[in-house]
Design a protein around this motif. Structure first.
Motif, PDB file in Angstrom:
ATOM      1  N   UNK A   1      45.869  38.538  55.824  1.00 18.83           N
ATOM      2  CA  UNK A   1      46.304  36.927  55.432  1.00 18.83           C
ATOM      3  C   UNK A   1      46.632  35.996  54.462  1.00 18.83           C
ATOM      4  N   UNK A   2      45.846  37.149  53.474  1.00 22.89           N
ATOM      5  CA  UNK A   2      46.373  36.152  52.289  1.00 22.89           C
ATOM      6  C   UNK A   2      47.197  36.596  50.642  1.00 22.89           C
ATOM      7  N   UNK A   3      47.094  38.020  51.526  1.00 18.22           N
ATOM      8  CA  UNK A   3      47.767  39.032  50.519  1.00 18.22           C
ATOM      9  C   UNK A   3      49.266  38.901  50.816  1.00 18.22           C
ATOM     10  N   UNK A   4      48.962  39.212  52.293  1.00 20.15           N
ATOM     11  CA  UNK A   4      50.808  39.481  52.858  1.00 20.15           C
ATOM     12  C   UNK A   4      51.733  38.335  53.343  1.00 20.15           C
ATOM     13  N   UNK A   5      52.321  38.513  52.954  1.00 20.28           N
ATOM     14  CA  UNK A   5      53.498  37.695  53.943  1.00 20.28           C
ATOM     15  C   UNK A   5      54.508  38.215  55.429  1.00 20.28           C
ATOM     16  N   UNK A   6      53.582  37.174  56.324  1.00 18.75           N
ATOM     17  CA  UNK A   6      54.676  38.017  57.435  1.00 18.75           C
ATOM     18  C   UNK A   6      55.536  37.131  58.383  1.00 18.75           C
ATOM     19  N   UNK A   7      56.230  38.166  59.470  1.00 14.02           N
ATOM     20  CA  UNK A   7      56.289  36.853  60.735  1.00 14.02           C
ATOM     21  C   UNK A   7      55.982  36.060  61.091  1.00 14.02           C
ATOM     22  N   UNK A   8      56.271  35.054  61.306  1.00 15.06           N
ATOM     23  CA  UNK A   8      55.702  34.346  62.012  1.00 15.06           C
ATOM     24  C   UNK A   8      54.295  34.347  63.157  1.00 15.06           C
ATOM     25  N   UNK A   9      55.002  35.275  64.201  1.00 15.49           N
ATOM     26  CA  UNK A   9      54.533  35.490  65.403  1.00 15.49           C
ATOM     27  C   UNK A   9      52.946  36.666  65.441  1.00 15.49           C
ATOM     28  N   UNK A  10      53.576  37.906  63.896  1.00 19.87           N
ATOM     29  CA  UNK A  10      52.345  38.140  63.111  1.00 19.87           C
ATOM     30  C   UNK A  10      50.820  37.614  62.723  1.00 19.87           C
ATOM     31  N   UNK A  11      51.292  36.423  62.152  1.00 21.70           N
ATOM     32  CA  UNK A  11      50.021  35.867  60.899  1.00 21.70           C
ATOM     33  C   UNK A  11      49.396  34.889  62.412  1.00 21.70           C
ATOM     34  N   UNK A  12      50.846  34.557  63.249  1.00 27.71           N
ATOM     35  CA  UNK A  12      50.134  33.398  64.728  1.00 27.71           C
ATOM     36  C   UNK A  12      48.628  34.923  65.666  1.00 27.71           C
ATOM     37  N   UNK A  13      49.467  36.125  65.994  1.00 28.73           N
ATOM     38  CA  UNK A  13      48.675  36.717  66.179  1.00 28.73           C
ATOM     39  C   UNK A  13      47.318  37.173  65.488  1.00 28.73           C
ATOM     40  N   UNK A  14      47.374  37.339  64.386  1.00 29.65           N
ATOM     41  CA  UNK A  14      46.481  37.737  63.633  1.00 29.65           C
ATOM     42  C   UNK A  14      45.153  36.440  63.579  1.00 29.65           C
ATOM     43  N   UNK A  15      45.521  35.593  63.807  1.00 29.36           N
ATOM     44  CA  UNK A  15      44.539  34.280  63.604  1.00 29.36           C
ATOM     45  C   UNK A  15      43.743  34.220  64.866  1.00 29.36           C
ATOM     46  N   UNK A  16      44.337  34.737  66.417  1.00 25.90           N
ATOM     47  CA  UNK A  16      43.872  35.284  67.640  1.00 25.90           C
ATOM     48  C   UNK A  16      43.255  36.042  67.161  1.00 25.90           C
ATOM     49  N   UNK A  17      43.726  37.190  67.077  1.00 29.29           N
ATOM     50  CA  UNK A  17      43.053  38.496  67.007  1.00 29.29           C
ATOM     51  C   UNK A  17      41.118  38.695  65.794  1.00 29.29           C
ATOM     52  N   UNK A  18      41.362  37.590  65.015  1.00 27.66           N
ATOM     53  CA  UNK A  18      40.654  36.889  64.266  1.00 27.66           C
ATOM     54  C   UNK A  18      39.306  36.923  65.135  1.00 27.66           C
ATOM     55  N   UNK A  19      40.098  35.988  65.842  1.00 28.49           N
ATOM     56  CA  UNK A  19      38.722  34.487  67.069  1.00 28.49           C
ATOM     57  C   UNK A  19      37.937  36.768  68.291  1.00 28.49           C
TER      58      UNK A  19
END
Length: 324
Positions: A224-242
């Motif tokens: 989440x820090x190193x990469x710039x990514x599509x909005x859907x991917x970033x949102x999914x990463x936050x939900x997956x982190x939960x």
């Protein structure tokens, strides 16, 4: 542990001349190795994670850059070295907060990043003076220019610290993937949170001596820090982190710049540390990260700050040494 093993572990430490790790993460993994050498932990079997800047981010990435500025180097201020740990919240609270952060990420308009472009981050980070006992020193200001594709870029990555430019000499050694998350690679990840959580766990290599779920938590933070990514991917990463066991929300936390916010946190009980991702309470924009001791021992008293940092600027630029 015999002398040969000591020497082999010492050789695993990053060479000082290359300095391709940000100070906070370099020290984090160096501390793990030093504790192993001291006999506190079993020997790690994976190579060190080498994030260019180990911080999560929910803020929009701004394209374009023009001017070059000179950094002032080490700051003459320091964050509080003793944290008053608040009572942590619950995993359910973390789910709710991460869902809110994911909703913000979904509204972030991120342009695709070309292979010949660079991710730029300007940050503040503490300088650890001692490992045993832990003592966090003054703040340093740092800039990173990380290439998406070193072969397509004008030159490899570079960072600037204390006013000096230093090449990221390892930038062309890793293929795109979990250790070097490019826009294309991140865009290829599944956006179903369950599938994404399993994918990241599968590709995260354990650090012996560290709680594996904490290693996964750190990996999510790196992506989440190193990469710039599509909005859907970033949102999914936050939900997956939960879905990482032990993740909770914190009502208040402070970054290296002194900014207060809410936090997503996880405690590594094997190391006796808690790491917090800090977000603005109103905008949910990422502010920074801090780690502090949760147990009193030879490394220090509970609440002793281990490291802290803060993001000051993020962008996508066309050339190294460019800033927004």
């Amino acid at each position: 542990m015999n002398t040969t093993e000591h020497q082999e572990l010492a050789r695993q430490l990053p060479a000082p001349a290359e300095r391709d790790l940000p100070p906070d993460r370099h020290r984090h993994h160096k501390e793990l190795l030093m504790r192993t050498i001291d006999g506190d932990r079993p020997r790690p079997r994976r190579r060190l994670v080498r994030p260019a800047f180990a911080l999560p981010a929910a803020a929009a990435v701004v394209a374009g850059a023009l001017a070059v500025t000179v950094l002032s180097g080490t700051q003459d201020r320091s964050p509080e070295t003793q944290v008053a740990p608040a009572k942590p919240g619950t995993p359910r609270g973390a789910v709710v907060l991460l869902d809110r952060i994911a909703a913000v990420a979904m509204k972030t308009g991120t342009e695709p990043v070309r292979d010949d472009q660079y991710v730029y981050v300007r940050s503040l980070t503490t300088d650890t003076v001692h490992i045993k006992p832990v003592k966090a020193g003054g703040l340093k200001e740092r800039e990173d220019w990380v290439p998406q594709d070193p072969y397509a870029s004008h030159e490899a990555g570079v960072f600037r610290e204390d006013g000096k430019f230093v090449p990221i000499t390892s930038a062309d050694k890793d293929p795109a993937g979990i250790d070097r998350p490019t826009y294309k690679w991140l865009a290829s990840l599944p956006t179903d949170p369950d599938a994404l959580h399993e994918r990241i766990r599968k590709e995260t290599r354990p650090v012996r001596g560290q709680d594996f779920d904490q290693t996964v938590f750190d990996t999510f933070g790196t992506l989440l820090s190193r990469g710039v990514m599509p909005s859907r991917t970033e949102a999914a990463l936050y939900k997956a982190a939960a879905k990482i066991p032990g993740v909770v929300e914190m009502p208040d936390a402070v970054d290296a710049h002194g900014r207060h916010g809410v936090a997503i946190a996880r405690e590594d009980r094997q190391l006796g540390e808690r790491t917090e991702w800090i977000f603005n309470k109103e905008t949910l924009k990422f502010l920074g990260e801090r780690t502090y001791l949760t147990e009193t021992g030879e490394r220090g008293k509970a609440g002793t700050l281990v490291r802290a940092n803060a993001i000051l600027d993020r962008a996508v630029v066309d050339r190294p040494r460019q800033v927004p």
